[in-house]
Design a protein around this motif. Structure first.
Motif, PDB file in Angstrom:
ATOM      1  N   THR A 440      40.927  32.383  36.089  1.00 58.54           N
ATOM      2  CA  THR A 440      41.481  31.249  36.834  1.00 58.54           C
ATOM      3  C   THR A 440      42.431  31.702  37.944  1.00 58.54           C
ATOM      4  OG1 THR A 440      43.297  31.008  35.250  1.00 58.54           O
ATOM      5  CG2 THR A 440      41.321  29.697  34.854  1.00 58.54           C
ATOM      6  N   ASN A 441      42.606  33.001  38.100  1.00 59.23           N
ATOM      7  CA  ASN A 441      43.509  33.531  39.113  1.00 59.23           C
ATOM      8  C   ASN A 441      42.833  34.666  39.877  1.00 59.23           C
ATOM      9  OD1 ASN A 441      45.912  33.910  40.550  1.00 59.23           O
ATOM     10  ND2 ASN A 441      46.678  35.401  39.089  1.00 59.23           N
ATOM     11  N   CYS A 442      41.542  34.507  40.127  1.00 58.55           N
ATOM     12  CA  CYS A 442      40.762  35.565  40.768  1.00 58.55           C
ATOM     13  C   CYS A 442      40.752  35.373  42.273  1.00 58.55           C
ATOM     14  CB  CYS A 442      39.326  35.547  40.230  1.00 58.55           C
ATOM     15  SG  CYS A 442      38.243  36.751  41.028  1.00 58.55           S
ATOM     16  N   TYR A 443      40.964  36.454  43.020  1.00 57.27           N
ATOM     17  CA  TYR A 443      40.794  36.367  44.474  1.00 57.27           C
ATOM     18  C   TYR A 443      39.819  37.434  44.963  1.00 57.27           C
ATOM     19  CZ  TYR A 443      45.068  39.201  43.788  1.00 57.27           C
ATOM     20  OH  TYR A 443      46.013  40.086  43.336  1.00 57.27           O
ATOM     21  N   GLN A 444      38.852  37.791  44.086  1.00 55.31           N
ATOM     22  CA  GLN A 444      37.789  38.716  44.458  1.00 55.31           C
ATOM     23  C   GLN A 444      36.631  37.947  45.092  1.00 55.31           C
ATOM     24  OE1 GLN A 444      37.182  42.291  44.249  1.00 55.31           O
ATOM     25  NE2 GLN A 444      35.573  41.482  45.557  1.00 55.31           N
ATOM     26  N   CYS A 445      36.375  38.184  46.357  1.00 56.11           N
ATOM     27  CA  CYS A 445      35.254  37.533  47.043  1.00 56.11           C
ATOM     28  C   CYS A 445      33.961  38.239  46.659  1.00 56.11           C
ATOM     29  CB  CYS A 445      35.455  37.593  48.555  1.00 56.11           C
ATOM     30  SG  CYS A 445      34.078  36.908  49.496  1.00 56.11           S
ATOM     31  N   MET A 446      32.954  37.471  46.257  1.00 52.34           N
ATOM     32  CA  MET A 446      31.712  38.087  45.796  1.00 52.34           C
ATOM     33  C   MET A 446      30.971  38.804  46.921  1.00 52.34           C
ATOM     34  SD  MET A 446      28.953  35.038  45.196  1.00 52.34           S
ATOM     35  CE  MET A 446      28.429  33.940  46.516  1.00 52.34           C
ATOM     36  N   PHE A 447      31.276  38.457  48.171  1.00 49.27           N
ATOM     37  CA  PHE A 447      30.605  39.121  49.292  1.00 49.27           C
ATOM     38  C   PHE A 447      30.986  40.606  49.372  1.00 49.27           C
ATOM     39  CE2 PHE A 447      30.253  34.701  50.623  1.00 49.27           C
ATOM     40  CZ  PHE A 447      28.948  34.650  51.075  1.00 49.27           C
ATOM     41  N   CYS A 458      33.631  44.976  39.033  1.00 44.78           N
ATOM     42  CA  CYS A 458      34.722  44.277  39.716  1.00 44.78           C
ATOM     43  C   CYS A 458      36.028  44.996  39.410  1.00 44.78           C
ATOM     44  CB  CYS A 458      34.800  42.823  39.259  1.00 44.78           C
ATOM     45  SG  CYS A 458      36.175  41.915  40.010  1.00 44.78           S
ATOM     46  N   HIS A 459      36.702  45.462  40.472  1.00 53.38           N
ATOM     47  CA  HIS A 459      37.950  46.215  40.277  1.00 53.38           C
ATOM     48  C   HIS A 459      39.087  45.328  39.759  1.00 53.38           C
ATOM     49  CE1 HIS A 459      36.256  49.800  42.026  1.00 53.38           C
ATOM     50  NE2 HIS A 459      35.883  49.137  43.105  1.00 53.38           N
ATOM     51  N   GLY A 460      38.942  44.010  39.912  1.00 53.48           N
ATOM     52  CA  GLY A 460      39.992  43.109  39.454  1.00 53.48           C
ATOM     53  C   GLY A 460      39.823  42.638  38.020  1.00 53.48           C
ATOM     54  N   PHE A 461      38.759  43.111  37.344  1.00 53.36           N
ATOM     55  CA  PHE A 461      38.472  42.652  35.978  1.00 53.36           C
ATOM     56  C   PHE A 461      39.619  42.993  35.024  1.00 53.36           C
ATOM     57  CE2 PHE A 461      36.870  43.382  31.700  1.00 53.36           C
ATOM     58  CZ  PHE A 461      36.175  42.206  31.452  1.00 53.36           C
ATOM     59  N   MET A 462      39.966  42.034  34.154  1.00 55.26           N
ATOM     60  CA  MET A 462      41.025  42.258  33.162  1.00 55.26           C
ATOM     61  C   MET A 462      40.560  41.847  31.784  1.00 55.26           C
ATOM     62  SD  MET A 462      44.708  41.154  34.786  1.00 55.26           S
ATOM     63  CE  MET A 462      45.397  42.034  36.187  1.00 55.26           C
ATOM     64  N   ASN A 463      40.586  42.788  30.856  1.00 52.09           N
ATOM     65  CA  ASN A 463      40.355  42.445  29.454  1.00 52.09           C
ATOM     66  C   ASN A 463      41.680  41.964  28.859  1.00 52.09           C
ATOM     67  OD1 ASN A 463      41.889  44.760  28.988  1.00 52.09           O
ATOM     68  ND2 ASN A 463      40.112  46.026  28.517  1.00 52.09           N
ATOM     69  N   GLU A 464      41.658  41.678  27.555  1.00 47.17           N
ATOM     70  CA  GLU A 464      42.853  41.113  26.913  1.00 47.17           C
ATOM     71  C   GLU A 464      44.076  42.031  27.051  1.00 47.17           C
ATOM     72  OE1 GLU A 464      44.295  39.677  22.452  1.00 47.17           O
ATOM     73  OE2 GLU A 464      42.162  40.042  22.857  1.00 47.17           O
ATOM     74  N   LYS A 465      43.872  43.317  26.844  1.00 44.50           N
ATOM     75  CA  LYS A 465      44.990  44.274  26.904  1.00 44.50           C
ATOM     76  C   LYS A 465      45.565  44.368  28.320  1.00 44.50           C
ATOM     77  CE  LYS A 465      46.219  49.054  25.804  1.00 44.50           C
ATOM     78  NZ  LYS A 465      45.729  50.367  25.307  1.00 44.50           N
ATOM     79  N   LYS A 466      44.683  44.476  29.307  1.00 45.61           N
ATOM     80  CA  LYS A 466      45.143  44.571  30.694  1.00 45.61           C
ATOM     81  C   LYS A 466      45.870  43.299  31.116  1.00 45.61           C
ATOM     82  CE  LYS A 466      41.898  47.897  32.711  1.00 45.61           C
ATOM     83  NZ  LYS A 466      40.833  48.089  33.736  1.00 45.61           N
ATOM     84  N   PHE A 467      45.361  42.158  30.644  1.00 46.81           N
ATOM     85  CA  PHE A 467      45.987  40.889  31.017  1.00 46.81           C
ATOM     86  C   PHE A 467      47.372  40.770  30.391  1.00 46.81           C
ATOM     87  CE2 PHE A 467      46.558  36.223  30.613  1.00 46.81           C
ATOM     88  CZ  PHE A 467      46.488  35.900  31.969  1.00 46.81           C
ATOM     89  N   ALA A 468      47.526  41.218  29.153  1.00 50.40           N
ATOM     90  CA  ALA A 468      48.840  41.192  28.494  1.00 50.40           C
ATOM     91  C   ALA A 468      49.828  42.071  29.253  1.00 50.40           C
ATOM     92  CB  ALA A 468      48.714  41.651  27.047  1.00 50.40           C
TER      93      ALA A 468
END
Length: 495
Positions: A440-447, A458-468
């Motif tokens: 809900t807070n992604c600013y990665q453009c798919m282009f 996707c370099h902005g991907f966050m799993n549970e640990k990274k998000f914490a």
């Protein structure tokens, strides 16, 4: 996806974040320990009361029971509803209600800026041919958008169409600009109005300022600071454009002071011959403005020119933080360049329920319905037309993603191609986004993703640990800067 995320700040304070409710709560050390136990328990574990009593014999049964009552009231392990379907009506709705038309007036430019994205450092230089956008074709698009704005697709009471001129240097074709402006103003009525803006190098500004001021053009002038700071912005003969640009801007300031104050702003590109402080101070001192700060683009570089270009490159946030006047430079326009501030701003706007973007959001429950990636929906913000008449979602998207053309006969938007492209690629990244806690807070453009590959990264991907860990950084920054929250709420916006 786990709805309960626990984290702690570097100051030792503990927090509970509810993914679906977008709620951040400060919790006690006791609650933190209990949540940690439950979240690490086996999925088959059923008797949580017994488990917590066994693992935490020092905590009373009453405290554990009260804790479990709160825990059981929180929704757990849900998935966001990801929307990937787009229809022709949806696209037309955006064109009719949020219209910004950006015309690339010409590919020609009277400057030869060393770091220009259409220059020798970039592959896209091969696509430039000094083309000019056909004025009749541009007028056809104005008619097309205007017709949508007075159709049933329009849902806003007053519709303001923003027409922006881009280049090359747009003022090289002043006759084009004047014809579009005059025609657009002749259409005003039926609660439809026009506003105008332009990005310019200001070399021709003095010649045409009377018309621009009369029509209240919002100007974004490119200027990197003083003469040395600006020395990459040169004419084709190699001479610095600074003296001409500075003289023209001073002319506008002195002769059109009210217009200058309201409608003129600056963009400064950072490089190895200037700095945040130098660009900011020069423009502030001479024109009482704070410039927008931009970095040299590193996208689409020729392999054999990368090292040379990177010698020019300067990171704006790093340069700002190195400055001796760091806190003085954190005015309203520059503060969002600080990484921690920017992260906190996006967190408050997108990952909490503290901000509503419009009146209807107060009454709608869309928090569990999202679209994958941070890609703008087609033409939701603007429609960009290149000098060759190619229609794109914005000026930052490659022409290989052409979704139509304009010519002197008509507007040809390939809705089927556009809808299939967006829907199929959003669906393609859906599985990856479904597992990302920053959805809900992604600013990665798919282009800018590797859409052709079977496995999208996707370099902005966050799993549970990274998000914490991400939440921990945010709350630490907010704790250490207690005035920042008010600054974000009152002085910033996300468009």
């Amino acid at each position: 996806m786990q709805n309960i995320i626990i984290t702690q700040s570097q100051n030792g304070n503990k927090y509970l974040y509810e993914t679906f409710n977008k709620k951040l709560t400060n919790i006690s050390n006791t609650s933190y320990s209990l949540y940690k136990t439950l979240l690490s328990a086996n999925k088959g574990e059923k008797d949580f009361l017994l488990l917590l009593k066994e693992k935490h014999p020092d905590i009373s049964s009453q405290e554990i029971s009260a804790f479990l009552e709160k825990y059981n009231s929180i929704d757990k392990n849900e998935d966001f509803i990801i929307k990937t379907k787009i229809s022709k009506d949806v696209v037309k709705h955006y064109l009719a209600n949020f219209p910004q038309i950006v015309f690339e007036v010409t590919e020609k430019c009277n400057l030869n800026c060393k770091y220009c994205t259409y220059g020798d450092f970039y592959d896209r230089n091969n696509t430039r041919s000094n083309a000019n956008l056909d004025v009749v074709a541009a007028l056809k698009l104005v008619d097309y958008i205007y017709a949508l704005c007075i159709s049933n697709y329009a849902t806003t009471a007053i519709n303001i169409i923003n027409i922006s001129f881009y280049g090359g240097e747009p003022l090289l074709r002043f006759s084009f600009i004047k014809e579009i402006t005059d025609y657009a103003k002749s259409l005003e009525g039926n609660n439809v109005f026009f506003q105008f803006s332009m990005t310019t190098n200001a070399t021709l500004l003095k010649k045409y300022i009377a018309f621009l001021a009369e029509n209240k053009y919002k100007l974004l002038i490119s200027l990197d600071g003083n003469e040395e700071n600006n020395s990459y912005r040169i004419y084709h003969n190699g001479l610095n454009s600074f003296k001409d640009v500075f003289e023209n801007i001073c002319f506008v300031k002195e002769n059109y002071p009210e217009y200058f104050f309201k409608y003129v702003n600056f963009n400064s590109v950072l490089h190895n011959r200037n700095s945040v402080a130098e660009a900011n101070d020069f423009i502030k001192m001479n024109f009482s403005k704070n410039p927008i700060l931009s970095e040299i683009s590193t996208d689409g570089l020729k392999e054999d020119r990368k090292k040379e270009l990177l010698l020019l490159y300067k990171n704006k946030s790093e340069d700002l933080q190195k400055s001796e006047d760091y806190y003085r430079l954190l005015h309203k326009e520059n503060v969002s360049e600080v990484p921690d501030f920017k992260e906190a701003m996006y967190f408050i706007y997108n990952l909490t329920n503290l901000v509503y973007f419009n009146y209807t959001e107060l009454f709608l429950d869309n928090k569990k319905s999202v679209k994958p990636t941070g890609t703008c929906l087609p033409f939701a913000r603007k429609i960009f037309v290149t000098a060759k008449g190619i229609i794109l979602p914005c000026e930052n998207v490659s022409t290989k993603f052409e979704f139509g053309r304009v010519d002197n006969k008509d507007v040809h938007i390939d809705f089927e191609k556009l809808i299939n492209f967006y829907s199929s690629n959003l669906k393609k990244v859906q599985k990856l986004c479904q597992k990302c806690y920053r959805i809900t807070n992604c600013y990665q453009c798919m282009f800018y993703l590797n859409l052709e590959d079977e496995s999208i990264k996707c370099h902005g991907f966050m799993n549970e640990k990274k998000f914490a860990n991400y939440l921990g950084r945010i709350v630490t920054y907010l704790e250490n800067n207690p005035t920042i929250f008010n600054k974000i709420i009152t002085e910033t916006s996300i468009s």
